[in-house]
Enzyme design. Sequence first.
Site, PDB file in Angstrom:
ATOM      1  N   HIS A 212      -3.349  -6.769 -10.888  1.00  0.00           N
ATOM      2  CA  HIS A 212      -4.147  -6.567 -12.093  1.00  0.00           C
ATOM      3  C   HIS A 212      -3.664  -7.390 -13.290  1.00  0.00           C
ATOM      4  O   HIS A 212      -4.328  -7.443 -14.313  1.00  0.00           O
ATOM      5  CB  HIS A 212      -4.208  -5.065 -12.427  1.00  0.00           C
ATOM      6  CG  HIS A 212      -5.179  -4.349 -11.537  1.00  0.00           C
ATOM      7  ND1 HIS A 212      -5.846  -3.212 -11.886  1.00  0.00           N
ATOM      8  CD2 HIS A 212      -5.604  -4.643 -10.287  1.00  0.00           C
ATOM      9  CE1 HIS A 212      -6.646  -2.844 -10.904  1.00  0.00           C
ATOM     10  NE2 HIS A 212      -6.496  -3.692  -9.909  1.00  0.00           N
ATOM     11  N   SER A 216      -8.057 -10.738  -9.288  1.00  0.00           N
ATOM     12  CA  SER A 216      -8.154 -11.305  -7.942  1.00  0.00           C
ATOM     13  C   SER A 216      -8.423 -12.800  -7.999  1.00  0.00           C
ATOM     14  O   SER A 216      -9.111 -13.279  -8.907  1.00  0.00           O
ATOM     15  CB  SER A 216      -9.299 -10.652  -7.183  1.00  0.00           C
ATOM     16  OG  SER A 216      -8.973  -9.337  -6.843  1.00  0.00           O
ATOM     17  N   LYS A 240     -19.308  -1.780  -2.366  1.00  0.00           N
ATOM     18  CA  LYS A 240     -19.063  -2.743  -1.285  1.00  0.00           C
ATOM     19  C   LYS A 240     -17.892  -2.256  -0.418  1.00  0.00           C
ATOM     20  O   LYS A 240     -17.939  -2.345   0.812  1.00  0.00           O
ATOM     21  CB  LYS A 240     -18.741  -4.110  -1.905  1.00  0.00           C
ATOM     22  CG  LYS A 240     -18.832  -5.250  -0.926  1.00  0.00           C
ATOM     23  CD  LYS A 240     -18.629  -6.578  -1.627  1.00  0.00           C
ATOM     24  CE  LYS A 240     -18.494  -7.700  -0.639  1.00  0.00           C
ATOM     25  NZ  LYS A 240     -18.168  -8.975  -1.251  1.00  0.00           N
ATOM     26  N   ASP A 241     -16.846  -1.720  -1.075  1.00  0.00           N
ATOM     27  CA  ASP A 241     -15.722  -1.171  -0.307  1.00  0.00           C
ATOM     28  C   ASP A 241     -16.176   0.023   0.530  1.00  0.00           C
ATOM     29  O   ASP A 241     -15.770   0.176   1.681  1.00  0.00           O
ATOM     30  CB  ASP A 241     -14.587  -0.743  -1.258  1.00  0.00           C
ATOM     31  CG  ASP A 241     -13.736  -1.925  -1.721  1.00  0.00           C
ATOM     32  OD1 ASP A 241     -13.603  -2.891  -0.949  1.00  0.00           O
ATOM     33  OD2 ASP A 241     -13.199  -1.890  -2.838  1.00  0.00           O
ATOM     34  N   GLU A 284       4.753  -3.337  21.048  1.00  0.00           N
ATOM     35  CA  GLU A 284       3.340  -3.153  20.730  1.00  0.00           C
ATOM     36  C   GLU A 284       2.715  -4.517  20.422  1.00  0.00           C
ATOM     37  O   GLU A 284       3.402  -5.451  20.002  1.00  0.00           O
ATOM     38  CB  GLU A 284       3.207  -2.234  19.514  1.00  0.00           C
ATOM     39  CG  GLU A 284       3.675  -0.815  19.780  1.00  0.00           C
ATOM     40  CD  GLU A 284       2.637  -0.004  20.541  1.00  0.00           C
ATOM     41  OE1 GLU A 284       2.617  -0.102  21.789  1.00  0.00           O
ATOM     42  OE2 GLU A 284       1.873   0.726  19.903  1.00  0.00           O
TER      43      GLU A 284
HETATM   44  C1  HEM Z   1      -0.017  -1.651   2.888  1.00  0.00           C
HETATM   45  C2  HEM Z   1      -0.387  -2.892   2.865  1.00  0.00           C
HETATM   46  C3  HEM Z   1      -1.170  -3.527   1.751  1.00  0.00           C
HETATM   47  C4  HEM Z   1      -2.045  -2.952   0.882  1.00  0.00           C
HETATM   48  C5  HEM Z   1      -2.462  -1.498   0.800  1.00  0.00           C
HETATM   49  C6  HEM Z   1      -2.517  -4.004   0.005  1.00  0.00           C
HETATM   50  C7  HEM Z   1      -3.428  -3.819  -1.013  1.00  0.00           C
HETATM   51  C8  HEM Z   1      -4.055  -4.824  -1.703  1.00  0.00           C
HETATM   52  C9  HEM Z   1      -5.227  -4.678  -2.514  1.00  0.00           C
HETATM   53  C10 HEM Z   1      -5.973  -3.351  -2.759  1.00  0.00           C
HETATM   54  C11 HEM Z   1      -5.555  -5.887  -2.992  1.00  0.00           C
HETATM   55  C12 HEM Z   1      -6.774  -6.230  -3.829  1.00  0.00           C
HETATM   56  C13 HEM Z   1      -7.976  -6.349  -2.917  1.00  0.00           C
HETATM   57  C14 HEM Z   1      -7.953  -7.542  -2.021  1.00  0.00           C
HETATM   58  O1  HEM Z   1      -7.738  -8.663  -2.524  1.00  0.00           O
HETATM   59  O2  HEM Z   1      -8.089  -7.388  -0.782  1.00  0.00           O
HETATM   60  C15 HEM Z   1      -4.561  -6.827  -2.529  1.00  0.00           C
HETATM   61  C16 HEM Z   1      -4.518  -8.177  -2.831  1.00  0.00           C
HETATM   62  C17 HEM Z   1      -3.573  -9.055  -2.353  1.00  0.00           C
HETATM   63  N1  HEM Z   1      -2.626  -8.810  -1.379  1.00  0.00           N
HETATM   64 FE1  HEM Z   1      -2.269  -7.019  -0.535  1.00  0.00          FE
HETATM   65  N2  HEM Z   1      -1.924  -5.186   0.345  1.00  0.00           N
HETATM   66  C18 HEM Z   1      -1.100  -4.946   1.425  1.00  0.00           C
HETATM   67  C19 HEM Z   1      -0.342  -5.872   2.090  1.00  0.00           C
HETATM   68  C20 HEM Z   1      -0.244  -7.217   1.745  1.00  0.00           C
HETATM   69  C21 HEM Z   1       0.529  -8.195   2.454  1.00  0.00           C
HETATM   70  C22 HEM Z   1       1.346  -7.889   3.687  1.00  0.00           C
HETATM   71  C23 HEM Z   1       0.371  -9.383   1.791  1.00  0.00           C
HETATM   72  C24 HEM Z   1       0.982 -10.729   2.080  1.00  0.00           C
HETATM   73  C25 HEM Z   1       1.998 -10.951   2.787  1.00  0.00           C
HETATM   74  C26 HEM Z   1      -0.507  -9.163   0.684  1.00  0.00           C
HETATM   75  C27 HEM Z   1      -0.918 -10.122  -0.217  1.00  0.00           C
HETATM   76  C28 HEM Z   1      -1.928  -9.951  -1.149  1.00  0.00           C
HETATM   77  C29 HEM Z   1      -2.411 -11.000  -2.034  1.00  0.00           C
HETATM   78  C30 HEM Z   1      -1.909 -12.438  -2.137  1.00  0.00           C
HETATM   79  C31 HEM Z   1      -3.448 -10.428  -2.790  1.00  0.00           C
HETATM   80  C32 HEM Z   1      -4.312 -11.127  -3.843  1.00  0.00           C
HETATM   81  C33 HEM Z   1      -5.533 -11.591  -3.155  1.00  0.00           C
HETATM   82  C34 HEM Z   1      -6.471 -12.332  -4.024  1.00  0.00           C
HETATM   83  O3  HEM Z   1      -6.639 -11.963  -5.176  1.00  0.00           O
HETATM   84  O4  HEM Z   1      -7.027 -13.313  -3.484  1.00  0.00           O
HETATM   85  N3  HEM Z   1      -0.869  -7.845   0.688  1.00  0.00           N
HETATM   86  N4  HEM Z   1      -3.658  -6.150  -1.725  1.00  0.00           N
END
Ligand code: HEM
Length: 407
Positions: A212, A216, A240-241, A284
Amino acid sequence: MSVVFKNRLVRWIDHRMPIFSSLHHEMYEYPVPRNLNYLWNFGFLAGLMLIIMIVTGIVLAMHYTPNTTMAFESVERIMRDVNYGWIIRYIHMNGASMFFILVYIHIFRGMYYGSYKAPREILWMLGVVIFFLMIVTAFIGYVLPWGQMSYWGATVITNLFSAIPWVGEDIVTWLWGGFSVDNPTLNRFFALHYLLPFVILGVVFLHVIALHRFGSNNPLGIDMKRPQDSISFHPYYTIKDAFTIGLFLIFFCYFIFFNPNYLGHPDNYIPADPLVTPAHIVPEWYFLPFYAILRAIPSKLGGVLLMGGAIAILFVLPWLDRSPVRSGRFRPMFKWFFALFVINCFVLGYCGANPPEGHFILISRIATAYYFAYFIVILPLLSVLEKPKPLPASISESIYQPKNHLE
Ligand code: HEM
Protein backbone atom coordinates in the site's frame (compact mmCIF):
# COMPACT_ATOMS: atom_id res chain seq x y z
CA MET A 1 -10.28 13.42 3.48
CA SER A 2 -12.00 12.54 6.75
CA VAL A 3 -15.18 10.51 6.53
CA VAL A 4 -18.34 10.90 8.68
CA PHE A 5 -20.02 7.62 9.52
CA LYS A 6 -23.83 7.48 9.87
CA ASN A 7 -23.90 4.91 12.65
CA ARG A 8 -23.37 6.49 16.10
CA LEU A 9 -21.64 3.48 17.62
CA VAL A 10 -19.23 3.32 14.65
CA ARG A 11 -18.56 7.06 15.08
CA TRP A 12 -17.96 6.60 18.81
CA ILE A 13 -15.49 3.75 18.31
CA ASP A 14 -13.77 5.39 15.34
CA HIS A 15 -13.15 8.58 17.28
CA ARG A 16 -11.23 6.60 19.90
CA MET A 17 -9.72 3.98 17.60
CA PRO A 18 -9.83 4.92 13.89
CA ILE A 19 -10.14 1.43 12.46
CA PHE A 20 -13.23 2.26 10.40
CA SER A 21 -11.66 5.32 8.79
CA SER A 22 -8.52 3.35 7.94
CA LEU A 23 -10.68 0.63 6.41
CA HIS A 24 -12.65 3.26 4.51
CA HIS A 25 -9.40 4.78 3.31
CA GLU A 26 -8.07 1.42 2.06
CA MET A 27 -11.33 0.48 0.35
CA TYR A 28 -12.49 3.76 -1.23
CA GLU A 29 -9.60 6.21 -1.31
CA TYR A 30 -6.67 3.90 -1.99
CA PRO A 31 -6.15 4.09 -5.78
CA VAL A 32 -5.75 0.83 -7.69
CA PRO A 33 -4.68 0.72 -11.35
CA ARG A 34 -7.76 0.25 -13.50
CA ASN A 35 -6.09 -2.22 -15.85
CA LEU A 36 -5.26 -5.10 -13.46
CA ASN A 37 -5.87 -8.51 -15.03
CA TYR A 38 -6.95 -11.71 -13.25
CA LEU A 39 -3.39 -12.54 -12.26
CA TRP A 40 -3.71 -9.76 -9.66
CA ASN A 41 -6.37 -11.80 -7.85
CA PHE A 42 -3.95 -14.42 -6.61
CA GLY A 43 -2.61 -12.44 -3.64
CA PHE A 44 -6.14 -12.12 -2.27
CA LEU A 45 -6.78 -15.82 -2.89
CA ALA A 46 -3.53 -16.72 -1.13
CA GLY A 47 -4.66 -14.65 1.86
CA LEU A 48 -7.97 -16.49 1.90
CA MET A 49 -6.14 -19.81 1.75
CA LEU A 50 -3.93 -18.81 4.68
CA ILE A 51 -7.04 -18.17 6.80
CA ILE A 52 -8.62 -21.48 5.73
CA MET A 53 -5.39 -23.31 6.67
CA ILE A 54 -5.23 -21.66 10.09
CA VAL A 55 -8.89 -22.36 10.93
CA THR A 56 -8.86 -26.01 9.79
CA GLY A 57 -5.43 -26.52 11.40
CA ILE A 58 -6.69 -25.35 14.78
CA VAL A 59 -9.64 -27.76 14.61
CA LEU A 60 -7.34 -30.63 13.62
CA ALA A 61 -5.00 -29.79 16.51
CA MET A 62 -7.92 -30.27 18.91
CA HIS A 63 -8.02 -33.96 17.99
CA TYR A 64 -4.45 -34.73 16.99
CA THR A 65 -1.90 -36.33 19.37
CA PRO A 66 1.76 -35.42 18.77
CA ASN A 67 3.19 -38.67 20.09
CA THR A 68 4.87 -41.30 17.94
CA THR A 69 2.71 -44.09 19.42
CA MET A 70 -0.56 -42.27 18.80
CA ALA A 71 -0.10 -39.73 15.98
CA PHE A 72 -1.04 -42.04 13.08
CA GLU A 73 -4.09 -43.44 14.92
CA SER A 74 -5.21 -40.01 16.03
CA VAL A 75 -5.31 -38.92 12.38
CA GLU A 76 -7.27 -42.05 11.46
CA ARG A 77 -9.66 -41.25 14.29
CA ILE A 78 -10.14 -37.74 12.90
CA MET A 79 -11.00 -39.34 9.55
CA ARG A 80 -13.45 -41.91 10.92
CA ASP A 81 -14.86 -40.87 14.30
CA VAL A 82 -14.61 -37.11 14.70
CA ASN A 83 -17.73 -35.40 13.34
CA TYR A 84 -16.81 -33.93 9.94
CA GLY A 85 -13.18 -34.66 10.76
CA TRP A 86 -12.66 -36.15 7.29
CA ILE A 87 -13.64 -32.92 5.56
CA ILE A 88 -11.57 -30.75 7.88
CA ARG A 89 -8.55 -32.94 7.21
CA TYR A 90 -9.11 -33.11 3.46
CA ILE A 91 -9.45 -29.32 3.32
CA HIS A 92 -6.21 -28.88 5.26
CA MET A 93 -4.31 -31.57 3.36
CA ASN A 94 -5.34 -30.37 -0.11
CA GLY A 95 -5.29 -26.78 1.09
CA ALA A 96 -1.51 -26.95 1.37
CA SER A 97 -1.32 -27.86 -2.33
CA MET A 98 -3.83 -25.14 -3.27
CA PHE A 99 -1.84 -22.61 -1.25
CA PHE A 100 1.33 -23.47 -3.18
CA ILE A 101 -0.47 -23.38 -6.56
CA LEU A 102 -1.78 -19.89 -5.75
CA VAL A 103 1.54 -18.61 -4.45
CA TYR A 104 3.52 -20.05 -7.37
CA ILE A 105 1.19 -18.25 -9.81
CA HIS A 106 1.52 -15.12 -7.63
CA ILE A 107 5.33 -15.34 -7.81
CA PHE A 108 5.44 -15.97 -11.58
CA ARG A 109 3.04 -13.05 -12.09
CA GLY A 110 5.41 -10.81 -10.12
CA MET A 111 8.38 -12.06 -12.13
CA TYR A 112 6.75 -11.51 -15.53
CA TYR A 113 5.45 -8.03 -14.80
CA GLY A 114 8.59 -6.93 -12.94
CA SER A 115 6.66 -6.26 -9.72
CA TYR A 116 9.89 -6.84 -7.78
CA LYS A 117 11.52 -3.74 -9.26
CA ALA A 118 11.90 -0.38 -7.55
CA PRO A 119 10.15 0.83 -5.52
CA ARG A 120 8.66 -2.57 -4.56
CA GLU A 121 11.87 -4.39 -3.53
CA ILE A 122 10.89 -4.76 0.15
CA LEU A 123 7.43 -5.96 -0.84
CA TRP A 124 9.09 -8.64 -2.98
CA MET A 125 11.61 -9.64 -0.31
CA LEU A 126 8.86 -9.99 2.29
CA GLY A 127 7.16 -12.28 -0.24
CA VAL A 128 10.30 -14.42 -0.42
CA VAL A 129 10.33 -14.60 3.41
CA ILE A 130 6.70 -15.77 3.30
CA PHE A 131 7.58 -18.36 0.68
CA PHE A 132 10.46 -19.69 2.79
CA LEU A 133 8.24 -19.88 5.89
CA MET A 134 5.58 -21.69 3.85
CA ILE A 135 8.15 -24.28 2.78
CA VAL A 136 9.23 -24.94 6.38
CA THR A 137 5.63 -25.05 7.63
CA ALA A 138 4.50 -27.45 4.90
CA PHE A 139 7.53 -29.69 5.44
CA ILE A 140 7.02 -30.09 9.18
CA GLY A 141 3.25 -30.40 8.74
CA TYR A 142 3.76 -33.41 6.50
CA VAL A 143 5.65 -35.15 9.31
CA LEU A 144 2.72 -34.94 11.74
CA PRO A 145 0.54 -37.85 10.41
CA TRP A 146 3.56 -40.05 11.10
CA GLY A 147 3.20 -42.19 8.00
CA GLN A 148 6.08 -43.75 6.08
CA MET A 149 6.68 -40.66 3.92
CA SER A 150 6.41 -38.40 6.97
CA TYR A 151 9.10 -40.32 8.78
CA TRP A 152 11.47 -40.91 5.88
CA GLY A 153 10.99 -37.48 4.38
CA ALA A 154 11.86 -35.93 7.73
CA THR A 155 14.88 -38.22 8.10
CA VAL A 156 16.28 -37.44 4.64
CA ILE A 157 15.75 -33.68 4.78
CA THR A 158 16.94 -33.08 8.35
CA ASN A 159 19.98 -35.24 7.59
CA LEU A 160 20.98 -32.76 4.89
CA PHE A 161 22.31 -30.49 7.61
CA SER A 162 24.96 -33.12 8.39
CA ALA A 163 26.67 -32.01 5.16
CA ILE A 164 27.73 -28.78 6.88
CA PRO A 165 31.44 -29.18 7.74
CA TRP A 166 32.45 -29.61 11.42
CA VAL A 167 29.13 -28.84 13.09
CA GLY A 168 26.72 -30.65 10.73
CA GLU A 169 26.19 -33.77 12.86
CA ASP A 170 25.64 -31.70 16.00
CA ILE A 171 23.07 -29.56 14.23
CA VAL A 172 21.14 -32.66 13.14
CA THR A 173 21.13 -34.06 16.70
CA TRP A 174 19.96 -30.67 17.95
CA LEU A 175 17.17 -30.51 15.34
CA TRP A 176 16.00 -34.02 16.18
CA GLY A 177 16.24 -33.57 19.94
CA GLY A 178 17.87 -37.03 20.02
CA PHE A 179 19.77 -39.46 17.84
CA SER A 180 17.04 -40.14 15.28
CA VAL A 181 13.73 -38.68 14.14
CA ASP A 182 11.63 -39.65 17.14
CA ASN A 183 9.13 -38.41 19.70
CA PRO A 184 10.97 -35.18 20.60
CA THR A 185 11.20 -34.39 16.86
CA LEU A 186 7.49 -34.95 16.34
CA ASN A 187 6.66 -32.81 19.39
CA ARG A 188 8.74 -29.84 18.33
CA PHE A 189 7.51 -30.10 14.74
CA PHE A 190 3.94 -29.94 16.02
CA ALA A 191 4.71 -26.90 18.21
CA LEU A 192 6.38 -25.12 15.29
CA HIS A 193 3.70 -26.15 12.81
CA TYR A 194 1.15 -24.45 15.05
CA LEU A 195 3.29 -21.34 15.49
CA LEU A 196 4.60 -20.61 11.99
CA PRO A 197 1.28 -19.87 10.23
CA PHE A 198 0.82 -16.98 12.67
CA VAL A 199 4.32 -15.75 11.86
CA ILE A 200 3.34 -15.95 8.17
CA LEU A 201 0.20 -13.96 8.96
CA GLY A 202 2.38 -11.26 10.55
CA VAL A 203 4.69 -11.12 7.54
CA VAL A 204 1.66 -10.99 5.18
CA PHE A 205 0.52 -7.95 7.19
CA LEU A 206 3.88 -6.26 6.51
CA HIS A 207 3.65 -7.41 2.86
CA VAL A 208 0.34 -5.57 2.49
CA ILE A 209 1.67 -2.46 4.27
CA ALA A 210 4.59 -2.40 1.81
CA LEU A 211 2.13 -2.95 -1.07
CA HIS A 212 0.00 0.00 0.00
CA ARG A 213 2.98 2.33 0.11
CA PHE A 214 3.18 2.60 -3.69
CA GLY A 215 0.11 0.61 -4.69
CA SER A 216 -0.06 -2.31 -7.10
CA ASN A 217 2.05 -2.59 -10.18
CA ASN A 218 -0.02 -3.41 -13.30
CA PRO A 219 0.25 -5.30 -16.61
CA LEU A 220 1.81 -2.28 -18.33
CA GLY A 221 4.36 -1.83 -15.54
CA ILE A 222 4.01 1.96 -15.65
CA ASP A 223 3.09 4.16 -12.69
CA MET A 224 -0.31 5.73 -12.18
CA LYS A 225 -0.04 9.37 -13.24
CA ARG A 226 -3.55 10.68 -13.84
CA PRO A 227 -6.72 10.34 -11.75
CA GLN A 228 -8.34 8.33 -14.54
CA ASP A 229 -5.54 5.73 -14.36
CA SER A 230 -7.00 4.34 -11.13
CA ILE A 231 -10.26 3.15 -9.61
CA SER A 232 -11.20 2.40 -5.99
CA PHE A 233 -10.62 -1.06 -4.60
CA HIS A 234 -14.25 -1.33 -3.53
CA PRO A 235 -16.53 -2.24 -5.27
CA TYR A 236 -14.49 -2.87 -8.44
CA TYR A 237 -11.84 -5.24 -7.16
CA THR A 238 -13.83 -6.67 -4.26
CA ILE A 239 -16.38 -7.98 -6.77
CA LYS A 240 -13.64 -9.24 -9.08
CA ASP A 241 -11.95 -11.02 -6.15
CA ALA A 242 -15.31 -12.50 -5.08
CA PHE A 243 -15.77 -13.94 -8.57
CA THR A 244 -12.40 -15.67 -8.55
CA ILE A 245 -13.02 -16.96 -5.01
CA GLY A 246 -16.03 -18.76 -6.49
CA LEU A 247 -13.99 -20.27 -9.33
CA PHE A 248 -11.16 -21.22 -7.01
CA LEU A 249 -13.51 -22.93 -4.53
CA ILE A 250 -14.95 -25.08 -7.36
CA PHE A 251 -11.42 -26.19 -8.25
CA PHE A 252 -10.56 -26.78 -4.58
CA CYS A 253 -13.81 -28.73 -3.97
CA TYR A 254 -13.03 -31.07 -6.84
CA PHE A 255 -9.98 -32.29 -4.92
CA ILE A 256 -11.69 -32.34 -1.52
CA PHE A 257 -14.75 -34.28 -2.64
CA PHE A 258 -13.71 -36.25 -5.72
CA ASN A 259 -9.97 -36.83 -5.56
CA PRO A 260 -8.75 -36.09 -2.02
CA ASN A 261 -5.66 -38.28 -2.17
CA TYR A 262 -4.58 -37.49 -5.70
CA LEU A 263 -1.93 -34.97 -4.66
CA GLY A 264 -0.58 -37.09 -1.79
CA HIS A 265 1.55 -40.22 -1.66
CA PRO A 266 -0.15 -43.57 -0.84
CA ASP A 267 2.78 -44.63 1.39
CA ASN A 268 1.71 -42.06 3.96
CA TYR A 269 -1.24 -44.30 4.79
CA ILE A 270 1.29 -46.83 6.12
CA PRO A 271 2.33 -46.11 9.74
CA ALA A 272 5.94 -44.91 10.10
CA ASP A 273 8.39 -47.78 10.43
CA PRO A 274 12.05 -46.90 11.14
CA LEU A 275 13.09 -50.39 9.98
CA VAL A 276 11.50 -50.29 6.51
CA THR A 277 12.70 -47.69 4.01
CA PRO A 278 10.24 -46.93 1.15
CA ALA A 279 11.53 -47.73 -2.36
CA HIS A 280 11.40 -44.06 -3.42
CA ILE A 281 11.32 -41.24 -0.93
CA VAL A 282 9.60 -38.34 -2.64
CA PRO A 283 8.44 -35.06 -1.16
CA GLU A 284 5.10 -33.40 -1.88
CA TRP A 285 4.75 -32.14 -5.48
CA TYR A 286 5.39 -28.50 -4.57
CA PHE A 287 8.92 -29.32 -3.40
CA LEU A 288 9.87 -31.41 -6.42
CA PRO A 289 11.77 -28.71 -8.39
CA PHE A 290 13.92 -27.99 -5.34
CA TYR A 291 14.36 -31.71 -4.70
CA ALA A 292 15.67 -32.11 -8.27
CA ILE A 293 18.19 -29.29 -7.71
CA LEU A 294 19.30 -30.95 -4.46
CA ARG A 295 20.07 -34.20 -6.27
CA ALA A 296 21.45 -32.68 -9.47
CA ILE A 297 25.08 -32.91 -8.45
CA PRO A 298 26.88 -35.81 -6.77
CA SER A 299 28.05 -33.79 -3.75
CA LYS A 300 25.75 -33.68 -0.72
CA LEU A 301 27.01 -30.32 0.52
CA GLY A 302 26.93 -28.92 -3.03
CA GLY A 303 23.33 -30.09 -3.47
CA VAL A 304 22.28 -28.52 -0.18
CA LEU A 305 23.96 -25.22 -1.10
CA LEU A 306 22.36 -25.22 -4.54
CA MET A 307 18.93 -25.93 -3.11
CA GLY A 308 19.29 -23.15 -0.53
CA GLY A 309 20.73 -20.89 -3.24
CA ALA A 310 17.69 -21.53 -5.47
CA ILE A 311 15.51 -19.76 -2.90
CA ALA A 312 18.10 -17.27 -1.65
CA ILE A 313 18.68 -15.93 -5.16
CA LEU A 314 15.08 -14.71 -5.25
CA PHE A 315 15.99 -12.18 -2.55
CA VAL A 316 18.42 -10.37 -4.83
CA LEU A 317 16.31 -10.60 -7.99
CA PRO A 318 15.49 -6.84 -7.92
CA TRP A 319 19.20 -6.11 -8.27
CA LEU A 320 19.93 -8.73 -10.92
CA ASP A 321 17.35 -7.43 -13.38
CA ARG A 322 18.36 -3.83 -14.07
CA SER A 323 16.11 -3.24 -17.07
CA PRO A 324 14.27 0.08 -16.64
CA VAL A 325 11.11 -1.48 -18.09
CA ARG A 326 9.04 -3.51 -15.65
CA SER A 327 6.45 -5.40 -17.67
CA GLY A 328 7.48 -8.39 -19.80
CA ARG A 329 4.93 -7.17 -22.36
CA PHE A 330 7.39 -4.56 -23.55
CA ARG A 331 10.46 -6.77 -23.35
CA PRO A 332 10.69 -8.81 -26.56
CA MET A 333 13.63 -11.00 -25.49
CA PHE A 334 12.86 -11.26 -21.80
CA LYS A 335 9.45 -12.81 -22.40
CA TRP A 336 10.94 -15.83 -24.17
CA PHE A 337 13.58 -16.46 -21.54
CA PHE A 338 10.90 -16.09 -18.88
CA ALA A 339 8.62 -18.59 -20.66
CA LEU A 340 11.56 -21.00 -20.78
CA PHE A 341 12.17 -20.39 -17.07
CA VAL A 342 8.59 -21.42 -16.24
CA ILE A 343 8.84 -24.54 -18.43
CA ASN A 344 12.20 -25.27 -16.82
CA CYS A 345 10.58 -25.26 -13.36
CA PHE A 346 8.13 -27.93 -14.57
CA VAL A 347 11.01 -29.96 -16.02
CA LEU A 348 12.78 -29.76 -12.65
CA GLY A 349 9.59 -30.89 -10.94
CA TYR A 350 9.34 -33.86 -13.31
CA CYS A 351 12.96 -34.83 -12.57
CA GLY A 352 12.33 -34.46 -8.83
CA ALA A 353 9.46 -36.96 -9.07
CA ASN A 354 11.72 -39.58 -10.66
CA PRO A 355 14.70 -41.46 -9.22
CA PRO A 356 18.05 -39.75 -9.98
CA GLU A 357 19.12 -42.31 -12.58
CA GLY A 358 19.87 -42.45 -16.31
CA HIS A 359 18.78 -39.48 -18.39
CA PHE A 360 17.05 -37.82 -15.43
CA ILE A 361 20.48 -36.92 -14.04
CA LEU A 362 21.47 -35.12 -17.23
CA ILE A 363 18.12 -33.36 -17.61
CA SER A 364 18.10 -32.16 -13.99
CA ARG A 365 21.65 -30.85 -14.40
CA ILE A 366 20.76 -28.87 -17.51
CA ALA A 367 17.57 -27.58 -15.88
CA THR A 368 19.44 -26.59 -12.70
CA ALA A 369 22.02 -24.78 -14.82
CA TYR A 370 19.28 -22.88 -16.64
CA TYR A 371 17.55 -22.01 -13.34
CA PHE A 372 20.66 -20.25 -12.06
CA ALA A 373 21.76 -18.90 -15.44
CA TYR A 374 18.39 -17.16 -15.74
CA PHE A 375 19.15 -15.08 -12.66
CA ILE A 376 22.90 -14.69 -12.82
CA VAL A 377 23.58 -14.44 -16.56
CA ILE A 378 20.42 -13.89 -18.62
CA LEU A 379 18.68 -11.17 -16.61
CA PRO A 380 21.80 -9.00 -16.11
CA LEU A 381 22.70 -9.39 -19.80
CA LEU A 382 19.18 -8.58 -21.00
CA SER A 383 19.23 -5.45 -18.85
CA VAL A 384 22.00 -4.20 -21.14
CA LEU A 385 21.33 -5.86 -24.51
CA GLU A 386 17.57 -5.79 -24.89
CA LYS A 387 15.78 -2.93 -26.63
CA PRO A 388 12.36 -2.59 -24.98
CA LYS A 389 9.28 -1.54 -26.95
CA PRO A 390 7.98 2.01 -26.37
CA LEU A 391 5.80 2.37 -23.29
CA PRO A 392 2.32 3.93 -23.37
CA ALA A 393 2.15 7.45 -21.95
CA SER A 394 -0.33 6.43 -19.26
CA ILE A 395 -2.59 3.60 -18.18
CA SER A 396 -5.80 5.34 -19.25
CA GLU A 397 -4.36 6.30 -22.61
CA SER A 398 -3.41 2.72 -23.37
CA ILE A 399 -6.99 1.70 -22.64
CA TYR A 400 -8.73 4.42 -24.63
CA GLN A 401 -6.32 4.64 -27.58
CA PRO A 402 -4.73 1.23 -27.72
CA LYS A 403 -3.56 1.45 -31.34
CA ASN A 404 -1.42 4.54 -30.77
CA HIS A 405 1.00 3.00 -28.38
CA LEU A 406 0.66 -0.73 -28.13
CA GLU A 407 2.27 -2.96 -30.76
C1 HEM B 1 0.82 -16.14 2.09
C2 HEM B 1 1.29 -15.77 0.94
C3 HEM B 1 1.02 -14.44 0.30
C4 HEM B 1 -0.06 -13.63 0.44
C5 HEM B 1 -1.28 -13.84 1.30
C6 HEM B 1 0.19 -12.47 -0.40
C7 HEM B 1 -0.68 -11.41 -0.53
C8 HEM B 1 -0.58 -10.42 -1.47
C9 HEM B 1 -1.63 -9.51 -1.85
C10 HEM B 1 -3.04 -9.49 -1.24
C11 HEM B 1 -1.16 -8.72 -2.82
C12 HEM B 1 -1.94 -7.66 -3.59
C13 HEM B 1 -2.77 -8.34 -4.65
C14 HEM B 1 -1.98 -8.92 -5.77
O1 HEM B 1 -1.14 -8.20 -6.35
O2 HEM B 1 -2.13 -10.13 -6.08
C15 HEM B 1 0.22 -9.07 -3.05
C16 HEM B 1 1.08 -8.47 -3.96
C17 HEM B 1 2.38 -8.85 -4.18
N1 HEM B 1 3.01 -9.97 -3.69
FE1 HEM B 1 2.22 -11.26 -2.36
N2 HEM B 1 1.40 -12.59 -1.02
C18 HEM B 1 1.94 -13.80 -0.64
C19 HEM B 1 3.13 -14.32 -1.05
C20 HEM B 1 4.03 -13.69 -1.91
C21 HEM B 1 5.27 -14.24 -2.37
C22 HEM B 1 5.77 -15.61 -1.98
C23 HEM B 1 5.85 -13.30 -3.18
C24 HEM B 1 7.17 -13.34 -3.90
C25 HEM B 1 8.13 -14.11 -3.64
C26 HEM B 1 4.98 -12.16 -3.24
C27 HEM B 1 5.21 -11.01 -3.96
C28 HEM B 1 4.27 -10.02 -4.18
C29 HEM B 1 4.51 -8.85 -5.02
C30 HEM B 1 5.78 -8.48 -5.77
C31 HEM B 1 3.31 -8.12 -5.01
C32 HEM B 1 3.02 -6.82 -5.77
C33 HEM B 1 2.37 -7.20 -7.04
C34 HEM B 1 2.06 -6.06 -7.93
O3 HEM B 1 1.65 -5.02 -7.44
O4 HEM B 1 2.25 -6.27 -9.14
N3 HEM B 1 3.88 -12.43 -2.47
N4 HEM B 1 0.55 -10.13 -2.22
